[in-house]
Enzyme design. Structure first.
Site, PDB file in Angstrom:
ATOM      1  CE  LYS A  56      -8.358  -7.645   1.548  1.00  0.00           C
ATOM      2  NZ  LYS A  56      -9.161  -6.665   2.287  1.00  0.00           N
ATOM      3  NE  ARG A 135      -7.687  -1.291  -1.277  1.00  0.00           N
ATOM      4  CZ  ARG A 135      -6.938  -1.750  -0.279  1.00  0.00           C
ATOM      5  NH1 ARG A 135      -5.884  -2.483  -0.535  1.00  0.00           N
ATOM      6  NH2 ARG A 135      -7.259  -1.489   0.949  1.00  0.00           N
ATOM      7  NE  ARG A 174      -6.899  -4.038  10.616  1.00  0.00           N
ATOM      8  CZ  ARG A 174      -7.166  -4.147   9.324  1.00  0.00           C
ATOM      9  NH1 ARG A 174      -7.331  -5.333   8.785  1.00  0.00           N
ATOM     10  NH2 ARG A 174      -7.280  -3.066   8.583  1.00  0.00           N
ATOM     11  NE  ARG A 207      -3.697  -0.811   8.651  1.00  0.00           N
ATOM     12  CZ  ARG A 207      -4.167  -1.609   7.691  1.00  0.00           C
ATOM     13  NH1 ARG A 207      -3.894  -2.896   7.723  1.00  0.00           N
ATOM     14  NH2 ARG A 207      -4.906  -1.145   6.719  1.00  0.00           N
ATOM     15  NE  ARG A 218      -8.721   1.267   5.132  1.00  0.00           N
ATOM     16  CZ  ARG A 218      -8.411   0.419   6.099  1.00  0.00           C
ATOM     17  NH1 ARG A 218      -8.559   0.778   7.353  1.00  0.00           N
ATOM     18  NH2 ARG A 218      -7.963  -0.770   5.833  1.00  0.00           N
TER      19      ARG A 218
HETATM   20  P1  AMP Z   1      -4.567  -2.333   3.093  1.00  0.00           P
HETATM   21  O1  AMP Z   1      -3.560  -2.708   4.107  1.00  0.00           O
HETATM   22  O2  AMP Z   1      -4.625  -3.287   1.931  1.00  0.00           O
HETATM   23  O3  AMP Z   1      -5.923  -2.045   3.671  1.00  0.00           O
HETATM   24  O4  AMP Z   1      -4.068  -0.943   2.441  1.00  0.00           O
HETATM   25  C1  AMP Z   1      -3.902   0.213   3.229  1.00  0.00           C
HETATM   26  C2  AMP Z   1      -4.003   1.437   2.330  1.00  0.00           C
HETATM   27  O5  AMP Z   1      -2.963   1.410   1.330  1.00  0.00           O
HETATM   28  C3  AMP Z   1      -5.304   1.579   1.536  1.00  0.00           C
HETATM   29  O6  AMP Z   1      -6.337   2.175   2.296  1.00  0.00           O
HETATM   30  C4  AMP Z   1      -4.845   2.452   0.377  1.00  0.00           C
HETATM   31  O7  AMP Z   1      -4.694   3.801   0.786  1.00  0.00           O
HETATM   32  C5  AMP Z   1      -3.457   1.913   0.092  1.00  0.00           C
HETATM   33  N1  AMP Z   1      -3.493   0.790  -0.885  1.00  0.00           N
HETATM   34  C6  AMP Z   1      -3.058  -0.476  -0.650  1.00  0.00           C
HETATM   35  N2  AMP Z   1      -3.208  -1.231  -1.750  1.00  0.00           N
HETATM   36  C7  AMP Z   1      -3.764  -0.423  -2.703  1.00  0.00           C
HETATM   37  C8  AMP Z   1      -4.172  -0.626  -4.044  1.00  0.00           C
HETATM   38  N3  AMP Z   1      -4.050  -1.829  -4.639  1.00  0.00           N
HETATM   39  N4  AMP Z   1      -4.709   0.424  -4.711  1.00  0.00           N
HETATM   40  C9  AMP Z   1      -4.835   1.635  -4.142  1.00  0.00           C
HETATM   41  N5  AMP Z   1      -4.481   1.891  -2.869  1.00  0.00           N
HETATM   42  C10 AMP Z   1      -3.936   0.872  -2.147  1.00  0.00           C
END
Ligand code: AMP
Length: 262
Positions: A56, A135, A174, A207, A218
């Site tokens: 994404k 989410r 990644r 990361r 996740r």
């Molecule tokens: P992402 O880069 O979108 O995969 O986000 C990395 C991490 O940030 C996730 O695994 C969550 O721990 C946290 N996170 C990001 N966006 C959200 C959200 N909308 N709700 C809850 N946790 C979030």
């Protein structure tokens, strides 16, 4: 889909300036120095859905780069905060980062607080690509309410789908730029110079939450909390499902075709 999406690419990839995301990444009174690009047609207001690691973020970058719409990632807000000095982080941000390190979802109230602090970005005349938010169903309901209050409508929700084993392979390769947050993959989207970002020369890193122990957490969080959003947006007539098989460029072209309905 409520409106017909337009793909008014105005320049080949890489030639348009990168969107300034200061207001989103910092929140509060922080402002973007580079004004939003005014779209040729109606501004895009898109939500991107899909399992973690499905690509994404890469699609958001391609769409943002070629269409000029700002990439609003909640994960990037947390990663930006993580780089701040300890004393610059608020108590709730420190708490949120603990969840993030484990690969767990940050509580809805914390995430919604951050989004409320950035409402200007949802009203931006350049539109937006929301990546990683909403989410959970409560987040989606809250977003619906916030957008209504701002008199803004979503254009579409792009839902990327891929078998789980392929998603895991994508996550493990990644790498992310420590400076501009651009996303690479060691096999399918390598940088020109090993471990360095093509765009800004920043060092690439893996990361913490892309490591195997966090990935499993996740994936479970996605299945339990985020997958129900597919039905949520289907019921609202906004959902467009796109296969995430193939290279980033192939997925981008597929998005184009599906969103245009050709
Ligand atoms: P992402 O880069 O979108 O995969 O986000 C990395 C991490 O940030 C996730 O695994 C969550 O721990 C946290 N996170 C990001 N966006 C959200 C959200 N909308 N709700 C809850 N946790 C979030």
């Amino acid at each position: 889909m409520k409106h017909k999406l337009m793909f008014p690419e105005t320049a080949p990839a890489g030639l348009l300036p990168k969107q300034d995301r200061t207001a989103w990444l910092k929140g509060g009174s922080a402002t973007c120095q580079v004004p939003a690009r005014t779209p040729q047609g109606e501004a895009w207001r898109i939500v991107l859905l899909g399992a973690p690691g499905i690509g994404k973020g890469t699609q958001a970058e391609l769409l943002s780069e070629r269409l000029g719409t700002c990439h609003l990632s909640t994960g990037d807000i947390f990663r930006t905060a993580k780089c701040l000095r300890e004393e610059e982080q608020t108590a709730s941000m420190k708490e949120a980062l603990k969840f993030m390190r484990q690969g767990a979802l940050v509580p809805d109230q914390t995430v919604l607080g951050l989004v409320r602090d950035r409402l200007r970005c949802l009203r931006c005349s350049g539109g937006f690509l929301l990546d990683g938010f909403p989410r959970t169903v409560p987040q989606a309901e809250a977003l619906e309410k916030l957008l209504k209050e701002q008199d803004v409508e979503l254009t579409a929700v792009l839902n990327y789908e891929l078998p789980i084993q392929k998603v895991v392979a994508r996550i493990s390769g990644r790498r992310t730029c420590s400076q501009c947050k651009a996303v690479y993959h060691i096999a399918t989207r390598p940088p020109r110079v090993r471990d360095l970002c093509d765009r800004c020369g920043g060092a690439l890193f893996q990361r913490e939450d892309d490591r195997p122990e966090s990935v499993e957490v996740r994936m479970k969080a996605y299945e339990r909390n985020t997958r129900p959003l597919i039905e949520f947006y289907e019921q609202r007539g906004l959902l467009i499902t796109v296969s995430a098989e193939g290279s980033p460029e192939e997925i981008y072209q597929r998005t184009r075709v599906l969103a245009l309905g050709r």
